[in-house]
Design a protein around this motif. Structure first.
Motif, PDB file in Angstrom:
ATOM      1  N   TYR A  59      26.235  41.079  40.966  1.00 42.66           N
ATOM      2  CA  TYR A  59      26.230  39.598  39.940  1.00 42.66           C
ATOM      3  C   TYR A  59      27.839  39.617  39.543  1.00 42.66           C
ATOM      4  O   TYR A  59      27.697  40.845  38.322  1.00 42.66           O
ATOM      5  N   VAL A  60      28.699  39.099  39.494  1.00 44.13           N
ATOM      6  CA  VAL A  60      29.602  39.363  38.423  1.00 44.13           C
ATOM      7  C   VAL A  60      30.104  38.021  38.047  1.00 44.13           C
ATOM      8  O   VAL A  60      30.323  36.826  38.121  1.00 44.13           O
ATOM      9  N   ALA A  61      30.217  38.659  36.374  1.00 48.02           N
ATOM     10  CA  ALA A  61      30.681  37.201  35.444  1.00 48.02           C
ATOM     11  C   ALA A  61      31.704  37.662  34.735  1.00 48.02           C
ATOM     12  O   ALA A  61      32.349  38.826  34.591  1.00 48.02           O
ATOM     13  N   VAL A  62      32.969  35.998  34.833  1.00 45.77           N
ATOM     14  CA  VAL A  62      34.167  36.491  34.147  1.00 45.77           C
ATOM     15  C   VAL A  62      34.199  35.785  33.260  1.00 45.77           C
ATOM     16  O   VAL A  62      33.672  34.338  33.068  1.00 45.77           O
ATOM     17  N   ILE A  63      34.714  36.029  32.226  1.00 43.14           N
ATOM     18  CA  ILE A  63      35.004  35.613  31.453  1.00 43.14           C
ATOM     19  C   ILE A  63      35.843  34.623  31.104  1.00 43.14           C
ATOM     20  O   ILE A  63      37.237  34.886  31.857  1.00 43.14           O
ATOM     21  N   PRO A  64      36.163  33.488  30.453  1.00 43.32           N
ATOM     22  CA  PRO A  64      37.469  32.757  30.721  1.00 43.32           C
ATOM     23  C   PRO A  64      38.777  33.481  30.377  1.00 43.32           C
ATOM     24  O   PRO A  64      38.566  34.014  29.499  1.00 43.32           O
ATOM     25  N   GLY A  65      39.770  33.092  30.879  1.00 41.47           N
ATOM     26  CA  GLY A  65      40.616  33.949  30.601  1.00 41.47           C
ATOM     27  C   GLY A  65      41.663  34.763  31.450  1.00 41.47           C
ATOM     28  O   GLY A  65      42.609  35.420  31.616  1.00 41.47           O
ATOM     29  N   ALA A  66      40.427  35.689  32.349  1.00 44.01           N
ATOM     30  CA  ALA A  66      40.545  36.351  32.617  1.00 44.01           C
ATOM     31  C   ALA A  66      41.728  36.429  34.192  1.00 44.01           C
ATOM     32  O   ALA A  66      40.849  35.285  35.284  1.00 44.01           O
ATOM     33  N   ARG A  67      41.861  36.657  34.593  1.00 46.43           N
ATOM     34  CA  ARG A  67      42.508  36.519  36.766  1.00 46.43           C
ATOM     35  C   ARG A  67      41.950  36.776  37.329  1.00 46.43           C
ATOM     36  O   ARG A  67      41.588  38.628  37.164  1.00 46.43           O
ATOM     37  N   VAL A  68      41.150  36.498  37.846  1.00 54.16           N
ATOM     38  CA  VAL A  68      40.820  36.573  39.163  1.00 54.16           C
ATOM     39  C   VAL A  68      40.337  37.050  40.268  1.00 54.16           C
ATOM     40  O   VAL A  68      41.340  35.783  40.969  1.00 54.16           O
ATOM     41  N   ASP A  69      40.691  37.890  40.740  1.00 53.20           N
ATOM     42  CA  ASP A  69      41.021  37.969  42.720  1.00 53.20           C
ATOM     43  C   ASP A  69      39.637  37.150  43.192  1.00 53.20           C
ATOM     44  O   ASP A  69      38.969  38.634  43.428  1.00 53.20           O
ATOM     45  N   PRO A  70      39.730  36.948  43.602  1.00 53.54           N
ATOM     46  CA  PRO A  70      38.486  36.670  44.966  1.00 53.54           C
ATOM     47  C   PRO A  70      38.174  37.759  45.652  1.00 53.54           C
ATOM     48  O   PRO A  70      36.666  37.943  46.086  1.00 53.54           O
ATOM     49  N   ALA A  71      39.047  38.397  46.654  1.00 58.84           N
ATOM     50  CA  ALA A  71      39.212  39.142  47.216  1.00 58.84           C
ATOM     51  C   ALA A  71      38.343  40.221  46.995  1.00 58.84           C
ATOM     52  O   ALA A  71      37.480  41.170  47.586  1.00 58.84           O
ATOM     53  N   ARG A  72      38.278  40.178  46.068  1.00 56.36           N
ATOM     54  CA  ARG A  72      37.310  41.788  44.653  1.00 56.36           C
ATOM     55  C   ARG A  72      35.838  41.316  45.052  1.00 56.36           C
ATOM     56  O   ARG A  72      35.155  42.416  44.441  1.00 56.36           O
ATOM     57  N   ILE A  73      36.090  39.746  44.546  1.00 49.87           N
ATOM     58  CA  ILE A  73      34.419  39.427  44.439  1.00 49.87           C
ATOM     59  C   ILE A  73      33.476  39.702  45.597  1.00 49.87           C
ATOM     60  O   ILE A  73      32.597  40.482  46.027  1.00 49.87           O
ATOM     61  N   GLY A  74      34.537  39.397  46.617  1.00 43.33           N
ATOM     62  CA  GLY A  74      33.264  39.814  47.850  1.00 43.33           C
ATOM     63  C   GLY A  74      32.160  38.934  48.239  1.00 43.33           C
ATOM     64  O   GLY A  74      31.873  38.238  48.225  1.00 43.33           O
ATOM     65  N   ASP A  75      31.117  38.933  48.619  1.00 45.44           N
ATOM     66  CA  ASP A  75      29.724  38.183  48.578  1.00 45.44           C
ATOM     67  C   ASP A  75      29.142  38.348  47.071  1.00 45.44           C
ATOM     68  O   ASP A  75      27.748  37.275  47.915  1.00 45.44           O
ATOM     69  N   ALA A  76      29.273  38.794  46.360  1.00 46.07           N
ATOM     70  CA  ALA A  76      28.719  38.627  44.860  1.00 46.07           C
ATOM     71  C   ALA A  76      28.482  37.978  45.013  1.00 46.07           C
ATOM     72  O   ALA A  76      30.001  36.666  45.215  1.00 46.07           O
ATOM     73  N   ARG A  77      27.830  37.032  43.915  1.00 51.32           N
ATOM     74  CA  ARG A  77      27.413  35.175  43.069  1.00 51.32           C
ATOM     75  C   ARG A  77      28.175  35.923  41.396  1.00 51.32           C
ATOM     76  O   ARG A  77      28.792  36.840  41.054  1.00 51.32           O
ATOM     77  N   ALA A  78      29.461  34.673  41.445  1.00 49.56           N
ATOM     78  CA  ALA A  78      30.637  34.957  40.619  1.00 49.56           C
ATOM     79  C   ALA A  78      30.243  33.163  39.714  1.00 49.56           C
ATOM     80  O   ALA A  78      29.894  32.456  40.226  1.00 49.56           O
ATOM     81  N   HIS A  79      30.144  33.412  38.420  1.00 51.51           N
ATOM     82  CA  HIS A  79      29.606  32.049  37.865  1.00 51.51           C
ATOM     83  C   HIS A  79      31.041  32.719  36.168  1.00 51.51           C
ATOM     84  O   HIS A  79      30.943  34.292  36.088  1.00 51.51           O
TER      85      HIS A  79
END
Length: 380
Positions: free
Chosen positions: A88-108
């Motif tokens: 599970y990947v939780a992203v705090i709004p404002g952070a620049r997210v690289d989709p490639a680093r998330i992979g198949d994980a659940r991202a919210h």
């Protein structure tokens, strides 16, 4: 994974299993023997001992299963230890997210409701600490958790988080939206002074005036020592010497805050320094009393004793002394990485009542079909 019951006392309803048994036994009484005329010439013989028999075993077993499932439904069965254990990947709004680093994980997004990362970033203030604790409590114990955060976090607690799991804390470039804070209204103060302390009132009046917008008069209640006590929510400057009057003591005990002159004797009790000048010299001590607080200046309220009175930021420092300031919530993300060792919260159980309700409905249909079919002689 295991099963539990939220209301095990409801299993007492299993006593209803006796009802179908009694019905099937009583069904025999409906079959009355018919006497024939020729039977009177037969020699009477001892009747064999009757054995307990149940007719229509499928229907009986179906009714027993139906009642047993109904009792189990009332006991509210749940499955414990369930849940999706994918990363599970939780992203705090404002952070620049690289989709490639998330992979198949659940991202919210780390926001109320934890919306999917494909949705627009949430706006508005966020209680980051509370959301991280909620996520730690709701995710299964073995679920890997990654939190992607911008460089600066808004909405943090004073203490670092302590979670029940190890968290991968990734700091990425970016910034959270600055929270919109409502302006704190200017405090209304009350002043009670004698003639010997009238000289220091000018600094208090000037500070109270600076707290107001241009053109608006200062919000204060000034009067002699004999004037009535102000409302409990107004800080009181008691500028006099000697012993604290009983009226002021009762007012502070009820929840008021009084600032005393340097030559006023404070009631005995442990005090702590709460106000210092730029050189570190203590300007005021404080101690709690009842529901309120007493503050006593250490020097007379004159510029020769307290040069801070002539500084431009004196009104700001005085306001901070008598009003509660909001807790800072801005912190560098690198210094706010969660600690481990927290208590693992109980995972929310998965209720089984919906599935049991469907099964009970199917068994009820089957029972009605068997009970009303034409091939039966008598329907109990």
């Amino acid at each position: 994974m295991s099963m539990g019951l939220l209301f095990p006392a409801a299993l007492a309803a299993l006593a209803a299993l006796l009802v179908p048994l009694i019905i099937h036994i009583a069904r025999k009484s409906e079959q009355q023997p018919t006497d024939f005329a020729g039977l009177r010439w037969l020699r009477a013989r001892p009747k064999p001992r009757s054995r307990l028999r149940f007719d229509e075993w499928p229907l009986l077993l179906l009714r027993l299963a139906l009642l047993a499932l109904a009792a189990l439904w009332l006991a509210q069965p749940v499955l414990l230890g369930t849940g999706d254990k994918d990363p599970y990947v939780a992203v705090i709004p404002g952070a620049r997210v690289d989709p490639a680093r998330i992979g198949d994980a659940r991202a919210h997004w780390l926001a109320p409701g934890f919306p999917n990362i494909d949705q627009a970033p949430p706006t508005g203030p966020l209680a980051i600490a509370s959301l991280v604790r909620q996520l730690d409590a709701e995710l299964p114990a073995n679920t890997p958790l990654t939190i992607v955060t911008p460089t600066i976090i808004e909405g943090a607690d004073a203490d670092r988080l302590r979670l029940s799991r190890r968290v991968t804390w990734q700091v990425q470039p970016g910034a959270m939206p600055a929270p919109r804070t409502a302006p704190i209204p200017a405090p209304r103060i009350a002043i009670r002074a004698d003639t010997a302390h009238a000289g220091g009132l000018l600094y208090l009046l000037a500070a109270a005036q600076s707290w107001q917008p241009p053109g608006k008069p200062a919000a204060l209640d000034s009067g002699p020592l004999t004037a009535p006590m102000p409302p409990i929510d107004q800080p009181l400057f008691w500028m006099s010497s000697g012993t604290l009057p009983d009226a002021v003591t009762r007012w502070v005990d009820g929840g008021g805050q009084a600032i005393l002159a340097a030559d006023m004797r404070m009631p005995p009790g442990e005090t702590v320094p709460i106000w210092r000048d730029d050189q570190g010299q203590v300007l005021a001590h404080a101690r709690p009393m009842g529901k309120g607080r007493l503050i006593r200046l250490t020097r007379p309220l004159v510029a020769s004793q307290i040069p801070l009175l002539l500084e431009a930021d004196f009104p700001t420092r005085l306001r901070a002394l008598i009003t509660a300031q909001p807790t800072p919530s801005r912190v560098a993300a690198a210094d706010y990485a969660p600690l481990t060792g927290g208590r693992a919260p109980d995972q929310p159980p998965r209720p089984l009542r919906p599935m049991l309700a469907v099964l009970v409905a199917l068994l009820l249909l089957a029972e009605r079909w068997l009970a009303t079919r034409r091939s039966r002689s008598i329907a109990p």
